[in-house]
Design an enzyme around this catalytic site. Sequence first.
Site, short mmCIF file in Angstrom:
data_model
loop_
_atom_site.label_atom_id
_atom_site.label_comp_id
_atom_site.label_asym_id
_atom_site.label_seq_id
_atom_site.Cartn_x
_atom_site.Cartn_y
_atom_site.Cartn_z
N HIS A 15 -37.33 -19.73 -10.12
CA HIS A 15 -36.01 -20.34 -9.94
C HIS A 15 -34.97 -19.26 -9.63
O HIS A 15 -34.09 -19.47 -8.77
CB HIS A 15 -35.57 -21.05 -11.22
CG HIS A 15 -36.46 -22.18 -11.65
ND1 HIS A 15 -37.24 -22.12 -12.78
CD2 HIS A 15 -36.69 -23.40 -11.11
CE1 HIS A 15 -37.89 -23.26 -12.94
NE2 HIS A 15 -37.59 -24.05 -11.93
N MET A 43 -35.22 -28.46 -12.63
CA MET A 43 -35.37 -29.25 -13.85
C MET A 43 -35.27 -28.34 -15.07
O MET A 43 -35.67 -28.71 -16.17
CB MET A 43 -36.71 -29.99 -13.85
CG MET A 43 -36.79 -31.00 -12.70
SD MET A 43 -37.93 -32.34 -13.00
CE MET A 43 -39.45 -31.45 -13.19
N GLY A 49 -38.18 -24.19 -3.25
CA GLY A 49 -39.30 -23.25 -3.27
C GLY A 49 -40.51 -23.75 -2.49
O GLY A 49 -40.83 -24.93 -2.53
N GLN A 50 -41.17 -22.81 -1.83
CA GLN A 50 -42.44 -23.12 -1.15
C GLN A 50 -43.49 -23.58 -2.15
O GLN A 50 -44.45 -24.26 -1.79
CB GLN A 50 -42.94 -21.87 -0.41
CG GLN A 50 -44.25 -22.09 0.35
CD GLN A 50 -44.99 -20.80 0.60
OE1 GLN A 50 -44.37 -19.77 0.89
NE2 GLN A 50 -46.31 -20.82 0.49
N ASP A 90 -43.42 -25.92 -4.08
CA ASP A 90 -43.56 -27.37 -3.90
C ASP A 90 -43.45 -27.67 -2.40
O ASP A 90 -42.47 -28.26 -1.94
CB ASP A 90 -42.47 -28.09 -4.69
CG ASP A 90 -42.59 -27.81 -6.18
OD1 ASP A 90 -43.38 -28.48 -6.84
OD2 ASP A 90 -41.92 -26.87 -6.66
N HIS A 104 -37.36 -19.81 -14.69
CA HIS A 104 -38.17 -18.59 -14.68
C HIS A 104 -37.83 -17.81 -13.42
O HIS A 104 -36.94 -18.23 -12.65
CB HIS A 104 -39.66 -18.94 -14.78
CG HIS A 104 -40.11 -19.98 -13.77
ND1 HIS A 104 -40.07 -19.77 -12.41
CD2 HIS A 104 -40.59 -21.24 -13.94
CE1 HIS A 104 -40.52 -20.84 -11.78
NE2 HIS A 104 -40.84 -21.75 -12.69
N GLN A 139 -38.65 -39.37 -11.41
CA GLN A 139 -39.73 -38.76 -10.62
C GLN A 139 -41.00 -38.57 -11.45
O GLN A 139 -41.99 -38.02 -10.95
CB GLN A 139 -39.28 -37.45 -9.99
CG GLN A 139 -39.11 -36.28 -10.94
CD GLN A 139 -38.52 -35.07 -10.24
OE1 GLN A 139 -37.39 -35.11 -9.76
NE2 GLN A 139 -39.29 -34.00 -10.13
P1 AMP Z 1 -38.50 -27.40 -10.75
O1 AMP Z 1 -37.56 -26.95 -11.82
O2 AMP Z 1 -39.94 -27.23 -11.08
O3 AMP Z 1 -38.15 -28.76 -10.21
O4 AMP Z 1 -38.27 -26.40 -9.54
C1 AMP Z 1 -37.00 -26.21 -8.98
C2 AMP Z 1 -37.14 -25.42 -7.72
O5 AMP Z 1 -37.72 -24.16 -8.00
C3 AMP Z 1 -38.05 -26.11 -6.68
O6 AMP Z 1 -37.47 -25.97 -5.40
C4 AMP Z 1 -39.33 -25.33 -6.81
O7 AMP Z 1 -40.11 -25.33 -5.64
C5 AMP Z 1 -38.81 -23.94 -7.12
N1 AMP Z 1 -39.85 -23.14 -7.77
C6 AMP Z 1 -40.61 -23.49 -8.84
N2 AMP Z 1 -41.52 -22.54 -9.10
C7 AMP Z 1 -41.35 -21.58 -8.17
C8 AMP Z 1 -42.00 -20.33 -7.90
N3 AMP Z 1 -43.02 -19.89 -8.63
N4 AMP Z 1 -41.55 -19.60 -6.86
C9 AMP Z 1 -40.52 -20.04 -6.09
N5 AMP Z 1 -39.86 -21.19 -6.30
C10 AMP Z 1 -40.27 -21.95 -7.32
#
Ligand code: AMP
Length: 285
Positions: free
Chosen positions: A36, A29, A153-154, A156, A33, A60
């Site tokens: 990602h 999304m 990512g783990q 989530d 950081h 979502q």
């Molecule tokens: P998001 O942008 O929050 O939807 O996350 C996108 C992807 O990045 C998802 O698969 C998350 O699980 C992963 N992600 C978010 N934060 C972390 C983190 N601290 N370490 C590893 N993967 C992450």
Amino acid sequence: MLLNKICDVRDAVREWKQKEFKVGIVPTMGALHEGHLSLIKKAKETCDKVVVSVFVNPIQFGPAEDYDKYPRTLEKDYELCSKEGVDVVFAPNPEEMYGEGGRLSNDTLTYVCPPFFYVNKLCGKSRVGHFDGVCTVVLKLFNIVQPDFGFFGQKDAQQVIIIKKIVKDLNFPIEIIQCPIVRENSGLALSSRNKYLSENGKQDALALSLILNNIKSCYKKGITDIVALKETAYAFLNEKHELEYLEFVDKNTLEDKLKADDDTLVLIACRVEGVRLIDNTYIGV
Ligand code: AMP
């Protein structure tokens, strides 16, 4: 390359497939950081071509959630992706994904709904409909990009287990790769939502990783009783913390554990300064 249109992504992927390139997707999304970026690095190692999607998915988010104020930093995200050698950043607008209006109701959109057992617990309990929205957008992205690999990512953990389940149940020929949680030196798991926290809030947020680490060391000392392990959390919580859940489940199936064992995944969700934070750990490793 930054693309906004589904047809342009399909054209790029068609060319790659003709050359038999292995394609990977990293759905995000945005507000990227190091967490990602770790997924993107893994995708670059594993695949010939990598697509990163940047899409704040309206379906979502619940009506009282932070869809409107969710950080949007596409220019910087694109720069970071370019540095990592990402081939396509796919950043559609909501209309491109969901048609006119961009935020269709349950009555007018085909949803992918994971089984009740997987969504009626942990984050799905307070975020009703969240995983329907996640699975719908992820399968749309899979259909658009037709990847060989998907990187998640783990961080989530419930999300990855659910994505693996629907990929298996619906026979998508895609390998789901789970990547470890990236943390600040303090232990705080990186999250786009950490931006909402003040410095004090960030200190208070350390409780999540401290609780998980402490449970892990208690388990290593031989404590397997879940009530006893849960009680150890209270030493780290005060009036700044609004604990939503602390649960012990099977790391593959999300079934509740009666006693902690090496297959146990411990997950926590807690609000700090009104910001909902999540974290988790495998206690057997
Ligand atoms: P998001 O942008 O929050 O939807 O996350 C996108 C992807 O990045 C998802 O698969 C998350 O699980 C992963 N992600 C978010 N934060 C972390 C983190 N601290 N370490 C590893 N993967 C992450």
